[in-house]
Motif scaffolding. Structure first.
Motif, PDB file in Angstrom:
ATOM      1  N   THR A 104       0.809  -1.220   0.000  1.00 36.94           N
ATOM      2  CA  THR A 104       0.000   0.000   0.000  1.00 36.94           C
ATOM      3  C   THR A 104       0.841   1.269   0.000  1.00 36.94           C
ATOM      4  O   THR A 104       0.310   2.358  -0.186  1.00 36.94           O
ATOM      5  CB  THR A 104      -0.919   0.029   1.229  1.00 36.94           C
ATOM      6  OG1 THR A 104      -0.105  -0.002   2.421  1.00 36.94           O
ATOM      7  CG2 THR A 104      -1.874  -1.154   1.239  1.00 36.94           C
ATOM      8  N   SER A 163      -2.617   3.107  -2.054  1.00 38.08           N
ATOM      9  CA  SER A 163      -3.993   2.621  -2.001  1.00 38.08           C
ATOM     10  C   SER A 163      -4.264   2.070  -0.602  1.00 38.08           C
ATOM     11  O   SER A 163      -3.394   2.111   0.271  1.00 38.08           O
ATOM     12  CB  SER A 163      -4.209   1.516  -3.037  1.00 38.08           C
ATOM     13  OG  SER A 163      -3.452   0.357  -2.676  1.00 38.08           O
ATOM     14  N   ASP A 164      -5.462   1.516  -0.423  1.00 34.51           N
ATOM     15  CA  ASP A 164      -5.782   0.846   0.841  1.00 34.51           C
ATOM     16  C   ASP A 164      -5.510  -0.650   0.774  1.00 34.51           C
ATOM     17  O   ASP A 164      -5.730  -1.382   1.732  1.00 34.51           O
ATOM     18  CB  ASP A 164      -7.254   1.083   1.207  1.00 34.51           C
ATOM     19  CG  ASP A 164      -7.479   2.456   1.820  1.00 34.51           C
ATOM     20  OD1 ASP A 164      -6.485   3.077   2.262  1.00 34.51           O
ATOM     21  OD2 ASP A 164      -8.635   2.917   1.854  1.00 34.51           O
ATOM     22  N   GLY A 166      -7.046  -2.894  -1.066  1.00 39.10           N
ATOM     23  CA  GLY A 166      -8.229  -3.714  -1.278  1.00 39.10           C
ATOM     24  C   GLY A 166      -8.274  -4.319  -2.681  1.00 39.10           C
ATOM     25  O   GLY A 166      -7.879  -3.678  -3.659  1.00 39.10           O
ATOM     26  N   HIS A 168     -10.838  -4.904  -4.426  1.00 36.18           N
ATOM     27  CA  HIS A 168     -11.910  -4.341  -5.251  1.00 36.18           C
ATOM     28  C   HIS A 168     -11.796  -2.813  -5.384  1.00 36.18           C
ATOM     29  O   HIS A 168     -12.754  -2.153  -5.755  1.00 36.18           O
ATOM     30  CB  HIS A 168     -13.273  -4.719  -4.665  1.00 36.18           C
ATOM     31  CG  HIS A 168     -13.480  -6.201  -4.556  1.00 36.18           C
ATOM     32  ND1 HIS A 168     -13.612  -7.015  -5.663  1.00 36.18           N
ATOM     33  CD2 HIS A 168     -13.538  -7.009  -3.468  1.00 36.18           C
ATOM     34  CE1 HIS A 168     -13.767  -8.268  -5.264  1.00 36.18           C
ATOM     35  NE2 HIS A 168     -13.726  -8.289  -3.941  1.00 36.18           N
ATOM     36  N   GLU A 169     -10.622  -2.281  -5.082  1.00 37.39           N
ATOM     37  CA  GLU A 169     -10.413  -0.847  -5.258  1.00 37.39           C
ATOM     38  C   GLU A 169     -10.309  -0.502  -6.743  1.00 37.39           C
ATOM     39  O   GLU A 169      -9.999  -1.359  -7.579  1.00 37.39           O
ATOM     40  CB  GLU A 169      -9.123  -0.397  -4.555  1.00 37.39           C
ATOM     41  CG  GLU A 169      -9.254  -0.218  -3.062  1.00 37.39           C
ATOM     42  CD  GLU A 169      -7.997   0.389  -2.471  1.00 37.39           C
ATOM     43  OE1 GLU A 169      -7.829   1.613  -2.570  1.00 37.39           O
ATOM     44  OE2 GLU A 169      -7.171  -0.378  -1.919  1.00 37.39           O
ATOM     45  N   ASP A 170     -10.550   0.753  -7.047  1.00 38.54           N
ATOM     46  CA  ASP A 170     -10.437   1.228  -8.420  1.00 38.54           C
ATOM     47  C   ASP A 170      -8.981   1.607  -8.680  1.00 38.54           C
ATOM     48  O   ASP A 170      -8.619   2.777  -8.766  1.00 38.54           O
ATOM     49  CB  ASP A 170     -11.374   2.420  -8.631  1.00 38.54           C
ATOM     50  CG  ASP A 170     -11.434   2.838 -10.096  1.00 38.54           C
ATOM     51  OD1 ASP A 170     -10.990   2.041 -10.953  1.00 38.54           O
ATOM     52  OD2 ASP A 170     -11.898   3.956 -10.372  1.00 38.54           O
ATOM     53  N   ASN A 171      -8.131   0.597  -8.808  1.00 32.63           N
ATOM     54  CA  ASN A 171      -6.697   0.814  -8.958  1.00 32.63           C
ATOM     55  C   ASN A 171      -6.273   0.849 -10.422  1.00 32.63           C
ATOM     56  O   ASN A 171      -6.918   0.254 -11.284  1.00 32.63           O
ATOM     57  CB  ASN A 171      -5.911  -0.299  -8.261  1.00 32.63           C
ATOM     58  CG  ASN A 171      -6.083  -0.297  -6.758  1.00 32.63           C
ATOM     59  OD1 ASN A 171      -6.366   0.742  -6.165  1.00 32.63           O
ATOM     60  ND2 ASN A 171      -5.923  -1.454  -6.135  1.00 32.63           N
ATOM     61  N   ASP A 201      -4.503   4.111  -6.363  1.00 28.97           N
ATOM     62  CA  ASP A 201      -5.906   4.496  -6.305  1.00 28.97           C
ATOM     63  C   ASP A 201      -5.968   6.012  -6.115  1.00 28.97           C
ATOM     64  O   ASP A 201      -5.605   6.508  -5.047  1.00 28.97           O
ATOM     65  CB  ASP A 201      -6.600   3.785  -5.148  1.00 28.97           C
ATOM     66  CG  ASP A 201      -8.081   4.115  -5.043  1.00 28.97           C
ATOM     67  OD1 ASP A 201      -8.562   4.989  -5.796  1.00 28.97           O
ATOM     68  OD2 ASP A 201      -8.770   3.498  -4.201  1.00 28.97           O
ATOM     69  N   ALA A 203      -8.209   7.922  -5.339  1.00 31.55           N
ATOM     70  CA  ALA A 203      -9.051   8.336  -4.212  1.00 31.55           C
ATOM     71  C   ALA A 203      -8.347   8.153  -2.870  1.00 31.55           C
ATOM     72  O   ALA A 203      -8.802   8.689  -1.848  1.00 31.55           O
ATOM     73  CB  ALA A 203     -10.358   7.547  -4.222  1.00 31.55           C
ATOM     74  N   LYS A 204      -7.232   7.421  -2.854  1.00 31.09           N
ATOM     75  CA  LYS A 204      -6.576   7.085  -1.593  1.00 31.09           C
ATOM     76  C   LYS A 204      -5.141   7.593  -1.482  1.00 31.09           C
ATOM     77  O   LYS A 204      -4.581   7.646  -0.392  1.00 31.09           O
ATOM     78  CB  LYS A 204      -6.562   5.559  -1.398  1.00 31.09           C
ATOM     79  CG  LYS A 204      -7.934   4.908  -1.434  1.00 31.09           C
ATOM     80  CD  LYS A 204      -8.810   5.382  -0.280  1.00 31.09           C
ATOM     81  CE  LYS A 204     -10.163   4.642  -0.312  1.00 31.09           C
ATOM     82  NZ  LYS A 204     -11.043   5.077   0.794  1.00 31.09           N
ATOM     83  N   TRP A 205      -4.532   7.928  -2.613  1.00 28.62           N
ATOM     84  CA  TRP A 205      -3.102   8.234  -2.552  1.00 28.62           C
ATOM     85  C   TRP A 205      -2.793   9.506  -1.765  1.00 28.62           C
ATOM     86  O   TRP A 205      -3.612  10.408  -1.637  1.00 28.62           O
ATOM     87  CB  TRP A 205      -2.498   8.271  -3.952  1.00 28.62           C
ATOM     88  CG  TRP A 205      -3.024   9.313  -4.928  1.00 28.62           C
ATOM     89  CD1 TRP A 205      -3.562  10.535  -4.639  1.00 28.62           C
ATOM     90  CD2 TRP A 205      -3.045   9.193  -6.361  1.00 28.62           C
ATOM     91  NE1 TRP A 205      -3.899  11.198  -5.792  1.00 28.62           N
ATOM     92  CE2 TRP A 205      -3.602  10.393  -6.874  1.00 28.62           C
ATOM     93  CE3 TRP A 205      -2.638   8.225  -7.262  1.00 28.62           C
ATOM     94  CZ2 TRP A 205      -3.751  10.645  -8.233  1.00 28.62           C
ATOM     95  CZ3 TRP A 205      -2.794   8.465  -8.615  1.00 28.62           C
ATOM     96  CH2 TRP A 205      -3.343   9.663  -9.086  1.00 28.62           C
TER      97      TRP A 205
END
Length: 221
Positions: A104, A163-164, A166, A168-171, A201, A203-205
């Motif tokens: 991650t 990312s987290d 996951g 199923h993340e939108d990576n 991701d 949304a997470k970075w």
């Protein structure tokens, strides 16, 4: 008696003048610190040769031609000196996986290869994807208390969240990316670690600031 009083007054005034001149020679405020200005066209960090009692850091400020400001540095040696902002010609930037799996985070390392001291300002401006041209946002709590001034051969680090982790993340997979050094340091391309690249991701970075070492708490994000 009048003559004696007059001479005493004159001597006292002369002593005060000498004391004022000695303060001026020390820097005007009695601290013994003189500010080192920025050379024309360069952004610099002032390193002071004097420490106040009970303090390990002396902070100054210098403003470059681009309007950016690099603030004080840890005083470490005798004599005042100024460290220019590190550029991509001064440091070699690389990336390595951190922790995991799942992976991650990565760690960016900027090693000073210039043979002289330079200052790493702020945080790395990272762009992972062509479809997302904005820079990866910084994490405020990771900002160091003092500026990072690298001696020749020394490294600086920045932790970067991808990312987290996951499934199923939108990576999106990234094999290389760009890093821009703040303060006019320029941009460089960095190869992503691992044969298959890294999954990011948007949304997470997030990214940490440049520091001398990774720190528990400040770099937990």
């Amino acid at each position: 008696m009048r003559t004696f009083r007059s001479r005493t007054t004159v001597l006292a005034a002369a002593g005060a003048a000498v004391f004022a001149l000695s303060l001026t020679a020390c820097g005007g405020d009695g601290s013994g610190v003189r500010s080192a200005g920025a050379a024309s066209g360069d952004t610099t960090v002032t390193v002071s040769s004097s420490k106040s009692a009970g303090s390990s850091d002396v902070v100054g400020a210098a403003k470059g031609s681009d309007g950016s400001v690099a603030r004080g540095a840890k005083s470490g040696g005798a004599g005042a000196s100024a460290a220019p902002v590190c550029t991509t010609k001064d440091v070699s930037v690389s990336a390595a996986r951190h922790g995991g799996p799942p992976y991650t985070h990565i760690v960016l390392t900027a090693k000073n290869t210039s043979g002289r001291s330079c200052a790493m300002t702020g945080f790395p401006e990272i762009q992972f994807l062509e479809s997302h041209r904005e820079n990866v946002p910084p994490v405020a709590k990771s900002r160091p208390a003092a500026p990072v001034v690298l001696k020749a051969g020394a490294p600086a680090y920045a932790l970067v969240k991808l990312s987290d982790g996951g499934a199923h993340e939108d990576n999106e997979v990234v094999t290389d990316f760009s890093v821009t050094l703040q303060g006019g340091g320029g941009m460089t391309a960095v190869a992503a670690p691992g044969k298959g690249g890294i999954a990011v991701d948007p949304a997470k970075w997030a990214t940490g600031y440049w520091t001398y070492e990774l720190r528990n708490g400040a770099d937990d994000f």
